[in-house]
Scaffold this motif. Structure first.
Motif, PDB file in Angstrom:
ATOM      1  N   SER A   1      -1.921  -7.276   1.954  1.00  0.00           N
ATOM      2  CA  SER A   1      -1.489  -7.625   0.599  1.00  0.00           C
ATOM      3  C   SER A   1      -1.992  -9.010   0.200  1.00  0.00           C
TER       4      SER A   1
ATOM      5  N   THR B   1       5.257  -4.268   2.228  1.00  0.00           N
ATOM      6  CA  THR B   1       4.920  -3.391   1.108  1.00  0.00           C
ATOM      7  C   THR B   1       4.758  -1.964   1.607  1.00  0.00           C
TER       8      THR B   1
ATOM      9  N   ASP C   1      -3.983  -1.231  -2.131  1.00  0.00           N
ATOM     10  CA  ASP C   1      -3.303  -1.806  -0.967  1.00  0.00           C
ATOM     11  C   ASP C   1      -2.396  -0.695  -0.437  1.00  0.00           C
TER      12      ASP C   1
ATOM     13  N   TYR D   1       3.885  -8.271  -3.136  1.00  0.00           N
ATOM     14  CA  TYR D   1       4.829  -9.019  -2.309  1.00  0.00           C
ATOM     15  C   TYR D   1       4.289  -9.247  -0.891  1.00  0.00           C
TER      16      TYR D   1
END
Ligand SMILES: Nc1nc2c(ncn2[C@@H]2O[C@H](COP(=O)(O)OP(=O)(O)OP(=O)(O)O)[C@@H](O)[C@H]2O)c(=O)[nH]1
Ligand SMILES: [Mg+2]
Length: 376
Positions: free
Chosen positions: A213, A233, A252, A225
Motif C-alpha cells: 500500500s 488493507t 493494491d 491505509y
C-alpha cells in the motif's frame, strides 16, 4: 448468529506445536506471526507455549501434561484467552475449553476476525462473511458452546442434534444468500473491467506488511491505509496511473500469509481473478525479514496455483533503507536493475524512478488486443 471474539486488552497465551522429527526455524516464524496477529486485534500476549509432539492428541491436540501446565499458568495469571496456532476440531475445542475454563480460538479464527474488522467495501465484507460462515459450519458445536456459555457457563449439557441441525440449516441459507450477493457484485465488476480492457493492468501482490500500500500510494497518489500490522488493507484499491504518457490501471491487493485459511482463499477467488487478469504483477518483498525467501516461494506458489505465468512477475525488494542502516550491503544495492528484480524503499521513495522505468519497459511490449507479450 456469528460469534465474535473480543480480544481487546485480554490477557492471552499462545500455543504452538512442533512435530518432533521436523524441528526447524519455521515454527518460530509462525509463532511470531501469531503473536503479531493477536496484537493486531488488541490482545495482550503474556506467554507462548511451544510443545514438541510426536502425534496430535485426538482429544486435546497437545499432551495431557502440557495442558495441565497451561491450566495452572492460566489460573495464576488470570488469562482470559487461549490462541492455538493449529486448527482444532470442534471436539478438541470443547475439550480444551472445558479443561482450561477459558475461551479458545485458533489461528484461522484470528485471521478471519482481522479481515472482518478491516474490510470496508461491501464486496470485501461479503467475501469475509462468507468465509466466516463456512468456518462456523465446520466448527458448529463450537459455535453452540458459546451460546451455551451465554446461557449458563461451561459444563452444561451439550446441544441436541436437532439444535445443531437447525444451526447448520440457517448457516447454509446465509451462505447461499452471500454467494448470490457476491455473484451480483462480480457481474458489476466484470462490466467495469470490460470498460478498461484496453488499458494495461498492473497488480501489487505479496506477503502481508511488506509495503504494497505504501508503494500504491507513491505510484498513484492514492490514500490507502498503511500500518505496521498484518492485513492493514483487505480491500482491493484500483487507481489509474500514467508513466511517460502511458496509462495503466494499478491495483493494491490483499496480502498473503502462511496457512491462509482455506475458507478465505475460497471466498477471495474473485479478488484473485483480479490478479489473474493483470498484465503485470509487482511482487513486493520485505527484504528485511530474515526468511524473505520463504515468503517469496509461498506467494509464488499461490500465484502459480491460480495460473499466473512467471514471466509477468517483477520482484521488488522493498525496505532497503533499513537494510542499509543495519547491514550495508552495497553488492545488493548495485544489483538494483538486473532482469526482473529491483531494490527499492517505498517509504524513502528510493529507486522508484527505476521501478517506473521497469514498468514502462516491460509493458511497452504488450499488445493489448491479443494480450500477449511480444518481446521479453
Ligand atoms: N523502513 C521501511 N518501512 C516501510 C517501507 N515500505 C513500507 N514500510 C512500512 O511497512 C509497514 C507496512 O506497510 P504497508 O504499505 O501497510 O504494507 P502492505 O503490504 O500494504 O500490508 P498489508 O495491507 O497489511 O498486507 C508500514 O509500517 C510501512 O510504513 C520501506 O521502504 N521502508
Ligand atoms: Mg496494504
Amino acid at each position: 448468529m456469528l460469534v465474535t471474539t473480543d480480544y481487546t486488552k485480554k490477557k492471552t497465551v499462545l500455543i504452538a506445536t512442533v512435530i518432533k522429527q521436523k524441528i526447524n526455524k519455521q515454527y518460530k516464524e509462525e509463532i511470531y506471526e501469531l503473536n503479531s496477529l493477536a496484537e493486531t486485534l488488541g490482545a495482550i500476549v503474556i506467554k507462548k507455549f511451544i510443545q514438541k509432539i510426536k502425534y496430535k492428541n485426538p482429544k486435546t491436540f497437545i499432551g495431557k501434561g502440557k495442558i495441565e501446565e497451561i491450566k495452572s499458568f492460566i489460573i495464576v495469571n488470570n488469562i482470559k484467552l487461549v490462541i492455538f496456532n493449529d486448527n482444532l476440531s470442534p471436539s478438541q475445542f470443547k475439550n480444551i475449553e472445558k479443561i482450561l475454563t477459558s475461551e479458545v480460538v485458533d489461528r484461522t479464527k484470528v485471521i478471519l476476525d482481522i479481515f472482518s474488522k478491516r474490510a470496508n467495501t461491501s464486496y470485501a465484507k461479503a467475501q469475509i462473511k462468507l468465509a466466516q460462515y463456512k468456518y462456523a459450519l465446520s466448527k458448529l458445536p463450537k459455535l453452540w458452546t458459546h451460546l451455551e456459555k451465554q446461557r449458563g457457563g461451561i459444563g452444561f449439557r451439550g446441544p441436541g442434534e436437532s439444535e445443531i441441525e437447525t444451526d447448520r440449516r440457517n448457516i447454509r441459507k446465509s451462505i447461499k444468500k452471500l454467494n448470490q450477493k457476491i455473484k451480483l457484485i462480480d457481474k458489476q465488476m466484470n462490466t467495469q473491467r470490460k470498460h478498461r480492457k484496453n488499458i494495461i493492468r498492473i497488480s501489487l501482490v505479496g506477503y502481508t506488511n511488506v509495503g504494497k500500500s505504501t508503494l500504491m500510494n507513491i505510484l498513484s497518489k492514492a490514500k490507502v491505509y498503511i500500518e505496521n500490522k498484518f492485513f492493514s488493507t483487505v480491500d482491493t484499491t484500483v487507481r489509474q496511473i500514467t508513466i511517460k504518457k502511458q496509462r495503466f490501471i494499478l491495483s493494491d491487493t490483499v496480502g498473503f500469509i502462511n496457512n491462509l485459511p482455506a475458507q478465505l482463499i475460497d471466498s477471495f477467488k474473485s479478488t484473485l481473478s483480479e490478479i489473474k487478469e493483470s498484465d503485470l504483477l509487482i511482487h513486493v518483498i520485505d527484504l528485511t525479514k530474515h526468511n524473505f525467501i520463504k515468503d517469496i516461494t509461498y506467494v509464488e506458489n499461490i500465484l502459480l496455483e491460480i495460473g499466473i505465468k512467471k514471466n509477468i512477475i517483477i520482484k521488488v525488494f522493498n525496505k532497503i533503507d533499513i537494510l542499509s542502516e543495519l547491514n550495508p550491503k552495497p553488492s545488493i544495492r548495485n544489483k538494483k536493475y538486473i532482469n526482473n528484480i529491483l531494490f527499492i524503499s517505498a517509504l524513502q521513495k528510493e529507486y522508484i524512478k527505476f521501478l517506473k522505468e521497469k514498468i514502462y519497459a516491460f509493458t511497452k511490449h504488450i499488445n493489448k488486443k491479443t494480450n500477449e507479450i511480444r518481446i521479453f
